[in-house]
Write a protein that holds these residues in place. Sequence first.
Motif, mmCIF file in Angstrom:
data_model
loop_
_atom_site.group_PDB
_atom_site.id
_atom_site.type_symbol
_atom_site.label_atom_id
_atom_site.label_comp_id
_atom_site.label_asym_id
_atom_site.label_seq_id
_atom_site.Cartn_x
_atom_site.Cartn_y
_atom_site.Cartn_z
ATOM 1 N N ASP A 278 0.843 -1.184 0.000
ATOM 2 C CA ASP A 278 0.000 0.000 0.000
ATOM 3 C C ASP A 278 0.883 1.240 0.000
ATOM 4 O OD1 ASP A 278 -2.375 -1.265 -0.057
ATOM 5 O OD2 ASP A 278 -2.849 -1.031 2.063
ATOM 6 N N PRO A 279 0.563 2.216 -0.833
ATOM 7 C CA PRO A 279 1.330 3.463 -0.812
ATOM 8 C C PRO A 279 1.351 4.056 0.598
ATOM 9 C CG PRO A 279 -0.094 3.404 -2.730
ATOM 10 C CD PRO A 279 -0.482 2.222 -1.873
ATOM 11 N N CYS B 84 17.745 2.404 -4.036
ATOM 12 C CA CYS B 84 16.730 3.046 -3.195
ATOM 13 C C CYS B 84 16.963 2.715 -1.730
ATOM 14 C CB CYS B 84 15.326 2.574 -3.589
ATOM 15 S SG CYS B 84 14.835 2.954 -5.290
ATOM 16 N N GLN B 85 16.855 3.709 -0.884
ATOM 17 C CA GLN B 85 16.871 3.502 0.562
ATOM 18 C C GLN B 85 15.422 3.306 1.002
ATOM 19 O OE1 GLN B 85 18.866 6.696 2.619
ATOM 20 N NE2 GLN B 85 20.593 6.715 1.188
ATOM 21 N N VAL B 86 15.187 2.290 1.822
ATOM 22 C CA VAL B 86 13.825 1.962 2.225
ATOM 23 C C VAL B 86 13.659 2.149 3.728
ATOM 24 C CG1 VAL B 86 11.978 0.255 2.066
ATOM 25 C CG2 VAL B 86 13.833 0.227 0.387
ATOM 26 N N THR B 87 12.609 2.827 4.119
ATOM 27 C CA THR B 87 12.286 3.008 5.540
ATOM 28 C C THR B 87 10.817 2.678 5.756
ATOM 29 O OG1 THR B 87 11.832 5.366 5.152
ATOM 30 C CG2 THR B 87 14.031 4.773 5.935
ATOM 31 N N TYR B 88 10.502 2.277 6.968
ATOM 32 C CA TYR B 88 9.117 1.962 7.311
ATOM 33 C C TYR B 88 8.394 3.252 7.659
ATOM 34 C CZ TYR B 88 5.096 0.053 9.819
ATOM 35 O OH TYR B 88 3.817 -0.250 10.229
ATOM 36 N N ALA B 89 7.218 3.466 7.049
ATOM 37 C CA ALA B 89 6.461 4.696 7.270
ATOM 38 C C ALA B 89 5.043 4.411 7.749
ATOM 39 C CB ALA B 89 6.419 5.522 5.981
ATOM 40 N N GLY B 90 4.759 3.172 8.106
ATOM 41 C CA GLY B 90 3.420 2.806 8.532
ATOM 42 C C GLY B 90 3.182 3.090 9.996
ATOM 43 N N SER B 91 2.081 2.595 10.487
ATOM 44 C CA SER B 91 1.722 2.817 11.884
ATOM 45 C C SER B 91 2.623 2.001 12.806
ATOM 46 C CB SER B 91 0.259 2.436 12.118
ATOM 47 O OG SER B 91 0.025 1.075 11.778
ATOM 48 N N GLU B 92 2.852 2.517 13.965
ATOM 49 C CA GLU B 92 3.685 1.860 14.975
ATOM 50 C C GLU B 92 2.806 1.153 16.004
ATOM 51 O OE1 GLU B 92 6.798 1.511 14.827
ATOM 52 O OE2 GLU B 92 7.474 3.045 13.412
ATOM 53 N N PRO B 93 3.274 0.031 16.565
ATOM 54 C CA PRO B 93 4.522 -0.649 16.230
ATOM 55 C C PRO B 93 4.393 -1.429 14.919
ATOM 56 C CG PRO B 93 3.320 -1.929 17.829
ATOM 57 C CD PRO B 93 2.535 -0.659 17.649
ATOM 58 N N PHE B 94 5.535 -1.738 14.319
ATOM 59 C CA PHE B 94 5.536 -2.492 13.071
ATOM 60 C C PHE B 94 5.001 -3.897 13.295
ATOM 61 C CE2 PHE B 94 7.971 -5.688 10.588
ATOM 62 C CZ PHE B 94 7.411 -5.429 9.344
ATOM 63 N N GLU B 95 4.008 -4.264 12.507
ATOM 64 C CA GLU B 95 3.439 -5.606 12.550
ATOM 65 C C GLU B 95 3.488 -6.174 11.138
ATOM 66 O OE1 GLU B 95 2.502 -7.417 15.012
ATOM 67 O OE2 GLU B 95 2.607 -5.930 16.635
ATOM 68 N N PRO B 96 4.353 -7.161 10.888
ATOM 69 C CA PRO B 96 4.461 -7.688 9.524
ATOM 70 C C PRO B 96 3.190 -8.389 9.076
ATOM 71 C CG PRO B 96 5.657 -9.092 11.043
ATOM 72 C CD PRO B 96 5.232 -7.883 11.831
ATOM 73 N N THR B 97 2.876 -8.251 7.798
ATOM 74 C CA THR B 97 1.768 -8.982 7.216
ATOM 75 C C THR B 97 2.211 -10.441 7.047
ATOM 76 O OG1 THR B 97 2.523 -8.597 4.955
ATOM 77 C CG2 THR B 97 1.085 -6.917 5.935
ATOM 78 N N ASN C 197 11.730 -7.754 15.541
ATOM 79 C CA ASN C 197 10.511 -7.932 14.753
ATOM 80 C C ASN C 197 10.797 -8.172 13.278
ATOM 81 O OD1 ASN C 197 11.362 -5.406 13.917
ATOM 82 N ND2 ASN C 197 9.671 -4.281 14.865
ATOM 83 N N GLY C 198 12.068 -8.230 12.918
ATOM 84 C CA GLY C 198 12.438 -8.545 11.544
ATOM 85 C C GLY C 198 12.325 -7.394 10.569
ATOM 86 N N LEU C 199 12.096 -6.179 11.072
ATOM 87 C CA LEU C 199 11.918 -5.042 10.169
ATOM 88 C C LEU C 199 13.174 -4.768 9.350
ATOM 89 C CD1 LEU C 199 10.307 -2.691 9.072
ATOM 90 C CD2 LEU C 199 10.968 -1.340 11.077
ATOM 91 N N ASP C 200 14.335 -4.806 9.982
ATOM 92 C CA ASP C 200 15.579 -4.537 9.248
ATOM 93 C C ASP C 200 15.776 -5.546 8.117
ATOM 94 O OD1 ASP C 200 16.133 -2.383 10.852
ATOM 95 O OD2 ASP C 200 17.499 -3.470 12.172
ATOM 96 N N THR C 201 15.431 -6.789 8.391
ATOM 97 C CA THR C 201 15.557 -7.832 7.367
ATOM 98 C C THR C 201 14.620 -7.550 6.205
ATOM 99 O OG1 THR C 201 16.162 -9.490 9.014
ATOM 100 C CG2 THR C 201 15.330 -10.297 6.919
ATOM 101 N N LEU C 202 13.379 -7.192 6.524
ATOM 102 C CA LEU C 202 12.395 -6.904 5.477
ATOM 103 C C LEU C 202 12.806 -5.690 4.656
ATOM 104 C CD1 LEU C 202 9.661 -7.488 4.145
ATOM 105 C CD2 LEU C 202 8.611 -5.988 5.845
ATOM 106 N N LEU C 203 13.354 -4.666 5.304
ATOM 107 C CA LEU C 203 13.787 -3.475 4.581
ATOM 108 C C LEU C 203 14.890 -3.818 3.586
ATOM 109 C CD1 LEU C 203 13.864 -0.784 7.430
ATOM 110 C CD2 LEU C 203 12.113 -1.128 5.674
ATOM 111 N N ASP C 204 15.760 -4.760 3.945
ATOM 112 C CA ASP C 204 16.819 -5.170 3.030
ATOM 113 C C ASP C 204 16.240 -5.941 1.848
ATOM 114 O OD1 ASP C 204 19.528 -4.904 2.473
ATOM 115 O OD2 ASP C 204 20.025 -6.881 3.261
ATOM 116 N N VAL C 205 15.235 -6.765 2.113
ATOM 117 C CA VAL C 205 14.558 -7.492 1.031
ATOM 118 C C VAL C 205 13.910 -6.504 0.067
ATOM 119 C CG1 VAL C 205 12.603 -9.012 0.497
ATOM 120 C CG2 VAL C 205 14.169 -9.608 2.346
ATOM 121 N N LEU C 206 13.210 -5.516 0.605
ATOM 122 C CA LEU C 206 12.555 -4.519 -0.228
ATOM 123 C C LEU C 206 13.578 -3.695 -1.006
ATOM 124 C CD1 LEU C 206 9.797 -3.260 2.239
ATOM 125 C CD2 LEU C 206 9.469 -4.710 0.228
#
Length: 271
Positions: A73-74, A110-123, A142-151
Amino acid sequence: MRRLFPTALPVLMLLVACTAPSPQPTPATPPQGSEASPSSSPSATATLDPGGQASSGTLNGVTGGDETPGEDDPGRFAFLCSSLDASPEVQLSSLAEVWAASNYTRMASCQVTYAGSEPFEPTPRESEAISSASTQGESSGNGLDTLLDVLRLCARISEEVGPGGFDGASRGTLLASAAYCPKGPQGKIIAAWARGERFGDGTHAVGDGVVAGAVQLVKPSGNADECAWTVTGPDGSVVARGGLAEAGKQVVLEEGQNFTSDKCGIWGKMY
């Protein structure tokens, strides 16, 4: 006139009956289990086949690489993409926007950062990628850093063996990225790196890092005229060696051997 009226009335009623619209058939209801049935699309998990290629299955009910609500989602993630030329950085809000950008092929990364609602909850799909990227089956925190690298890998990599490129990514991250965005512009390249069918300079163990078989130089480096490569056996003995001329033809690698490449560039499996 009195004698004609009784005769005219039945004729008039007959004409009205003949011009009345005929009843329309009622639309048929789709049978249970047909394509119109919402229960006909069971959820499954996309994986890589033994060769590492993304399967034709679906990931949490969605074909791998497709956009799904809550996952691309944008605004959920922010992508700050730099350019290979003097163009200013571009801020985008989803992988779909990155891939559709008119200057995509001129992007550096591209540098990727999480911009969604906190706390981060992976789908569920993001959790699958996080788990796949970890060699232990799960990531720290919570695996956010790993997901950001994947993205980041799914977004855009211009220099495959440069800083932050595919060459320096872990096998787990490459496998997760290949499964997460197989339909992305670089999906096939990511999958080739994940399978060990595409690799750069350095020393590689054949069968554990790179695949056995015939390979050739597919993307020479800037100083490929100084290219030198060597194939050694398990005992360290030299099996074959050469330079740029031979690299562009065919180099056969067997499992258990070691392959060393210096200043050559990117190698790829021959099909």
